[in-house]
Design a protein around this motif. Structure first.
Motif, mmCIF file in Angstrom:
data_model
loop_
_atom_site.group_PDB
_atom_site.id
_atom_site.type_symbol
_atom_site.label_atom_id
_atom_site.label_comp_id
_atom_site.label_asym_id
_atom_site.label_seq_id
_atom_site.Cartn_x
_atom_site.Cartn_y
_atom_site.Cartn_z
ATOM 1 N N TRP A 107 23.751 -24.316 -34.209
ATOM 2 C CA TRP A 107 23.345 -25.410 -33.584
ATOM 3 C C TRP A 107 22.539 -26.273 -34.742
ATOM 4 O O TRP A 107 22.699 -25.755 -36.079
ATOM 5 N N PHE A 108 21.981 -27.227 -34.348
ATOM 6 C CA PHE A 108 21.273 -28.328 -35.429
ATOM 7 C C PHE A 108 20.406 -27.586 -36.246
ATOM 8 O O PHE A 108 20.164 -27.763 -37.371
ATOM 9 N N TYR A 109 19.617 -26.640 -35.596
ATOM 10 C CA TYR A 109 18.601 -25.920 -36.266
ATOM 11 C C TYR A 109 18.768 -24.599 -36.614
ATOM 12 O O TYR A 109 17.951 -23.603 -36.938
ATOM 13 N N GLY A 110 20.016 -24.270 -36.807
ATOM 14 C CA GLY A 110 20.653 -22.945 -37.203
ATOM 15 C C GLY A 110 21.035 -22.055 -35.816
ATOM 16 O O GLY A 110 21.296 -22.728 -34.940
ATOM 17 N N ALA A 111 20.948 -20.898 -36.188
ATOM 18 C CA ALA A 111 21.260 -19.997 -35.042
ATOM 19 C C ALA A 111 20.387 -20.032 -33.933
ATOM 20 O O ALA A 111 19.059 -20.112 -34.032
ATOM 21 N N TYR A 112 20.844 -20.172 -32.691
ATOM 22 C CA TYR A 112 20.287 -20.255 -31.603
ATOM 23 C C TYR A 112 20.828 -20.063 -30.263
ATOM 24 O O TYR A 112 22.202 -20.155 -30.375
ATOM 25 N N GLU A 113 20.296 -19.409 -29.401
ATOM 26 C CA GLU A 113 20.841 -19.156 -28.006
ATOM 27 C C GLU A 113 19.695 -19.174 -27.059
ATOM 28 O O GLU A 113 18.417 -18.723 -27.333
ATOM 29 N N GLN A 114 19.982 -19.649 -26.036
ATOM 30 C CA GLN A 114 18.917 -19.918 -24.963
ATOM 31 C C GLN A 114 18.107 -18.689 -24.568
ATOM 32 O O GLN A 114 18.928 -17.686 -24.331
ATOM 33 N N LEU A 115 16.833 -18.856 -24.585
ATOM 34 C CA LEU A 115 16.152 -17.679 -24.302
ATOM 35 C C LEU A 115 15.553 -17.337 -22.915
ATOM 36 O O LEU A 115 14.861 -16.458 -22.267
ATOM 37 N N ASP A 116 15.784 -18.432 -22.068
ATOM 38 C CA ASP A 116 14.953 -18.434 -20.895
ATOM 39 C C ASP A 116 15.354 -17.300 -19.746
ATOM 40 O O ASP A 116 14.459 -17.094 -19.086
ATOM 41 N N ASP A 117 16.692 -17.118 -19.728
ATOM 42 C CA ASP A 117 17.182 -16.053 -18.639
ATOM 43 C C ASP A 117 16.553 -14.664 -19.145
ATOM 44 O O ASP A 117 15.823 -14.027 -18.010
ATOM 45 N N ALA A 118 16.697 -14.289 -20.420
ATOM 46 C CA ALA A 118 16.094 -13.058 -20.872
ATOM 47 C C ALA A 118 14.648 -12.960 -20.846
ATOM 48 O O ALA A 118 14.066 -12.047 -20.280
ATOM 49 N N PHE A 119 13.834 -14.098 -21.149
ATOM 50 C CA PHE A 119 12.623 -14.034 -21.025
ATOM 51 C C PHE A 119 11.881 -14.079 -19.633
ATOM 52 O O PHE A 119 10.877 -13.732 -19.264
ATOM 53 N N ALA A 120 12.802 -14.704 -18.738
ATOM 54 C CA ALA A 120 12.237 -14.599 -17.324
ATOM 55 C C ALA A 120 12.493 -13.297 -16.692
ATOM 56 O O ALA A 120 11.770 -12.944 -15.949
ATOM 57 N N LEU A 121 13.216 -12.555 -17.252
ATOM 58 C CA LEU A 121 13.048 -11.022 -16.825
ATOM 59 C C LEU A 121 12.111 -10.559 -17.128
ATOM 60 O O LEU A 121 11.430 -9.589 -16.484
ATOM 61 N N LEU A 122 11.559 -10.451 -18.445
ATOM 62 C CA LEU A 122 10.108 -10.048 -18.853
ATOM 63 C C LEU A 122 8.944 -10.610 -18.048
ATOM 64 O O LEU A 122 8.248 -9.840 -17.864
ATOM 65 N N GLU A 123 9.152 -11.717 -17.764
ATOM 66 C CA GLU A 123 8.064 -12.469 -16.913
ATOM 67 C C GLU A 123 8.044 -11.728 -15.609
ATOM 68 O O GLU A 123 6.848 -11.532 -14.858
#
Length: 232
Positions: A107-123
């Motif tokens: 994307w505009f700032y390089g390699a990017y993928e939404q982290l919310d789902d994976a991080f929500a699992l850690l939380e």
């Protein structure tokens, strides 16, 4: 913890699971995070304070050929020992790193993928926590990622698991490659790869394994030519 997220799979392989994404984030926090401060959440022991830095390191975790290329570059610059060439070669040819290859879109700032789902699992399991500052959609918005004491213990346990220990080994290489560089510097380094920089927005960044193998071939050719010249 067997849920999956929608990630397009390359060459027909199954998409990465939500759990796999979460494990990568966990080991990155444990190995590459800085020590938490008294101003951080009470349960925090490590922190990565830039999503740009976290995304850049996750890219190397997911793309062993790009990681191998960085190792070759550091060997040629004299910054690490030549023995790491063997490690780079293994990243290109051993089946295990390839099985962990999951491309990221650019994307505009390089390699990017939404982290919310994976991080929500850690939380959910109390292994990490996230702190957002600023207004959503503005450049001033900042995400900081924290590893908890429970998360640190879980990362140690991963090292003893026959299958999951791969992540704890791989992250040591990522930590060495990334050093203390900030997220923008890491992204700038990744943009030096023509394949990475030339990827259209929204498309997966293609592998560079053939290019890295050419670098190895060039090293062998140079060595052979030097030896022949010495005998002349």
């Amino acid at each position: 913890m067997a849920e999956t997220i929608e990630v397009a799979a390359a060459d027909g392989r199954p998409p990465a699971t939500r759990t796999q994404h979460a494990i990568r984030l966990l080991v990155l926090l444990a190995a590459c995070g800085e020590l938490a401060t008294p101003a951080d959440p009470a349960e925090a022991v490590k922190a990565i304070r830039s999503e740009l830095r976290l995304q850049a390191m996750d890219f190397w975790m997911r793309n062993p050929d790009y990681l191998a290329d960085e190792l070759v570059t550091l060997v040629e610059a004299g910054e690490i020992q030549a023995s790491f060439l063997d490690v780079a070669w293994s990243l290109l040819n051993d089946p295990e790193p390839d099985l962990r290859w999951y491309p990221m879109p650019r994307w505009f700032y390089g390699a990017y993928e939404q982290l919310d789902d994976a991080f929500a699992l850690l939380e959910t399991y109390g292994l990490a926590t996230l702190k957002r500052t600023g207004r959503p959609g503005y450049k001033s918005q900042r995400n900081q990622f924290f590893l908890t004491r429970a998360g640190a213990s879980a990362a140690v346990e991963l090292a003893g698991e026959p299958i999951l220990s791969w992540y704890t080994k791989q992250v040591k290489l990522v930590k060495m490659i990334a050093g203390d560089d900030n997220g923008q510097t890491l992204k700038d380094r990744q943009y030096q790869q023509a394949t990475y920089a030339g990827t259209e927005l929204g498309l997966d960044i293609a592998p560079i394994a053939p290019h890295v193998r050419q670098r190895f071939a060039g090293r062998h050719t140079t060595t052979a030519a030097s030896a022949a010249g010495g005998r002349a």
